[in-house]
Design an enzyme around this catalytic site. Sequence first.
Site, PDB file in Angstrom:
ATOM      1  N   LYS A 199       0.811  -1.227   0.000  1.00 44.43           N
ATOM      2  CA  LYS A 199       0.000   0.000   0.000  1.00 44.43           C
ATOM      3  C   LYS A 199       0.838   1.268   0.000  1.00 44.43           C
ATOM      4  O   LYS A 199       0.361   2.334  -0.360  1.00 44.43           O
ATOM      5  CB  LYS A 199      -0.968   0.000   1.187  1.00 44.43           C
TER       6      LYS A 199
ATOM      7  N   LYS B  92      -4.672 -10.462  -6.482  1.00 43.60           N
ATOM      8  CA  LYS B  92      -5.896 -10.671  -5.699  1.00 43.60           C
ATOM      9  C   LYS B  92      -7.056  -9.844  -6.281  1.00 43.60           C
ATOM     10  O   LYS B  92      -6.833  -8.705  -6.700  1.00 43.60           O
ATOM     11  CB  LYS B  92      -5.568 -10.206  -4.268  1.00 43.60           C
TER      12      LYS B  92
ATOM     13  N   LYS C  50     -10.903  -4.383  -4.624  1.00 45.07           N
ATOM     14  CA  LYS C  50     -11.739  -3.221  -4.899  1.00 45.07           C
ATOM     15  C   LYS C  50     -10.898  -2.074  -5.452  1.00 45.07           C
ATOM     16  O   LYS C  50     -11.398  -1.161  -6.062  1.00 45.07           O
ATOM     17  CB  LYS C  50     -12.500  -2.809  -3.637  1.00 45.07           C
TER      18      LYS C  50
HETATM   19  P1  TYM Z   1     -10.391  -6.412   3.968  1.00 52.85           P
HETATM   20  O1  TYM Z   1     -11.459  -5.432   4.211  1.00 52.85           O
HETATM   21  O2  TYM Z   1      -9.335  -6.079   2.981  1.00 52.85           O
HETATM   22  O3  TYM Z   1     -11.027  -7.758   3.523  1.00 52.85           O
HETATM   23  C1  TYM Z   1     -12.067  -8.364   4.306  1.00 52.85           C
HETATM   24  C2  TYM Z   1     -11.906  -9.869   4.339  1.00 52.85           C
HETATM   25  O4  TYM Z   1     -12.040 -10.380   3.021  1.00 52.85           O
HETATM   26  C3  TYM Z   1     -10.890 -11.122   2.662  1.00 52.85           C
HETATM   27  N1  TYM Z   1     -10.616 -10.874   1.238  1.00 52.85           N
HETATM   28  C4  TYM Z   1     -10.497 -11.836   0.338  1.00 52.85           C
HETATM   29  N2  TYM Z   1     -10.606 -13.170   0.457  1.00 52.85           N
HETATM   30  C5  TYM Z   1     -10.432 -13.902  -0.671  1.00 52.85           C
HETATM   31  N3  TYM Z   1     -10.126 -13.353  -1.879  1.00 52.85           N
HETATM   32  C6  TYM Z   1     -10.018 -12.021  -2.029  1.00 52.85           C
HETATM   33  N4  TYM Z   1      -9.763 -11.497  -3.228  1.00 52.85           N
HETATM   34  C7  TYM Z   1     -10.208 -11.198  -0.884  1.00 52.85           C
HETATM   35  N5  TYM Z   1     -10.190  -9.857  -0.678  1.00 52.85           N
HETATM   36  C8  TYM Z   1     -10.443  -9.677   0.638  1.00 52.85           C
HETATM   37  C9  TYM Z   1      -9.774 -10.605   3.548  1.00 52.85           C
HETATM   38  O5  TYM Z   1      -8.757 -11.548   3.719  1.00 52.85           O
HETATM   39  C10 TYM Z   1     -10.516 -10.306   4.829  1.00 52.85           C
HETATM   40  O6  TYM Z   1     -10.655 -11.467   5.619  1.00 52.85           O
HETATM   41  N6  TYM Z   1      -7.475  -5.882   7.974  1.00 52.85           N
HETATM   42  C11 TYM Z   1      -8.722  -6.448   7.511  1.00 52.85           C
HETATM   43  C12 TYM Z   1      -9.925  -5.922   8.259  1.00 52.85           C
HETATM   44  C13 TYM Z   1      -9.824  -6.086   9.733  1.00 52.85           C
HETATM   45  C14 TYM Z   1     -10.008  -7.298  10.449  1.00 52.85           C
HETATM   46  C15 TYM Z   1      -9.826  -6.955  11.825  1.00 52.85           C
HETATM   47  C16 TYM Z   1     -10.279  -8.613  10.063  1.00 52.85           C
HETATM   48  C17 TYM Z   1      -9.571  -5.090  10.637  1.00 52.85           C
HETATM   49  N7  TYM Z   1      -9.578  -5.624  11.909  1.00 52.85           N
HETATM   50  C18 TYM Z   1      -9.926  -7.921  12.828  1.00 52.85           C
HETATM   51  C19 TYM Z   1     -10.382  -9.571  11.080  1.00 52.85           C
HETATM   52  C20 TYM Z   1     -10.202  -9.237  12.438  1.00 52.85           C
HETATM   53  C21 TYM Z   1      -8.884  -6.093   6.039  1.00 52.85           C
HETATM   54  O7  TYM Z   1      -8.340  -5.124   5.570  1.00 52.85           O
HETATM   55  O8  TYM Z   1      -9.726  -6.861   5.347  1.00 52.85           O
END
Ligand code: TYM
Length: 327
Positions: free
Chosen positions: A111, A192, A195
């Site tokens: 990022k 991956k 968005k």
């Molecule tokens: P985020 O918002 O990027 O993504 C949310 C969840 O979706 C999964 N994910 C995917 N899984 C499979 N294929 C993909 N292309 C894909 N894109 C996203 C991510 O692995 C995630 O599980 N840091 C986290 C948010 C967060 C969080 C937490 C999660 C903040 N605090 C505490 C669990 C526990 C994040 O940015 O996810």
Amino acid sequence: MKRVISGIKPSGELNIGGYGGALQPFITIQHEYECFFFVPDLHAITVTQDPKELYQRSKDIAAFYIAAGIDPKKSAIFIQSHVPAHAELGWMMETQSHFGELSRMTQFKEKSDGKDSVSAALFTYPALMAADILLYQATHVPVGDDQKQHLEMTRDLALRFNNRFGSTFVVPEPIIQSLGSRIMGLDDPSKKMSKSNPNRNSCVLMLDSPDEIRKKFSKAVTDSEGSVHLDWEAKPAVSNLIEIYAVFSGDSIAAIERQYEGQGYGSFKRDLAEVVVEKLIPIQERYKEIIDSEELITILKDGALKASEAAKATLHQAKRAMGFVTF
Ligand code: TYM
């Protein structure tokens, strides 16, 4: 008691990657664990957000939780900033995080790559994520594959804190599904599905219309072999499509391979689009009912109350362990 916490950041429109890696596992898991599902808006603002979009997307993610089938009577659904304990414990976790380990986080490297300046909060992001998890004494955290490193750091921080200040936090385990935890872009299976990809055809959004979904899958890259079988090394693009098919249909990989044996990619891609459309239509309908409703507000208020109650005891214990004056 087995307890789960997880969340999806409101930093862009939700796509089927987030569905495969997170939302669908949440639905399955809610019956086996006590669950807390939240909208990490404090994490979203580690990169610049347009306030109107942040507002809308935070509500969207909460509405998608409900529309996809999370039962708010069983699981708490809430917005991170409604429970100030996250920010408080986040700061405490920052003081226990090492510069070196934060510098090694691949998400931070990706990022910040090529940017003139990034926020300090983007760098300390994993400390806040650890706080999200440790506050609830969560035993399990369902995430996609890209969050594995953040989960490892959470475990390290829990152990470090417990060693330094006495047993305070449960050390959580990640739950990473074998299918759907790494859904890749439809235009490039080495990246991956995200968005933030500027190519709109790379990513199927949860609110895409049936025609948009059909168009995107018809344009998805494949290979010249014409055979529907899973082989991530040799056939990453087709393997990605097979995994999406499996996640959305519930069929096994073997059954999908058998069904399309000797048929080329045309009918497979057409059917894949229909399988995804069929799953998304009822979610989209429920989303539309709930997005501007009082029901959503009530669910979020109740969820924040339940979460605050659960977080309070841990925060107090952690403060006492560190030597804060508490009453
Ligand atoms: P985020 O918002 O990027 O993504 C949310 C969840 O979706 C999964 N994910 C995917 N899984 C499979 N294929 C993909 N292309 C894909 N894109 C996203 C991510 O692995 C995630 O599980 N840091 C986290 C948010 C967060 C969080 C937490 C999660 C903040 N605090 C505490 C669990 C526990 C994040 O940015 O996810």
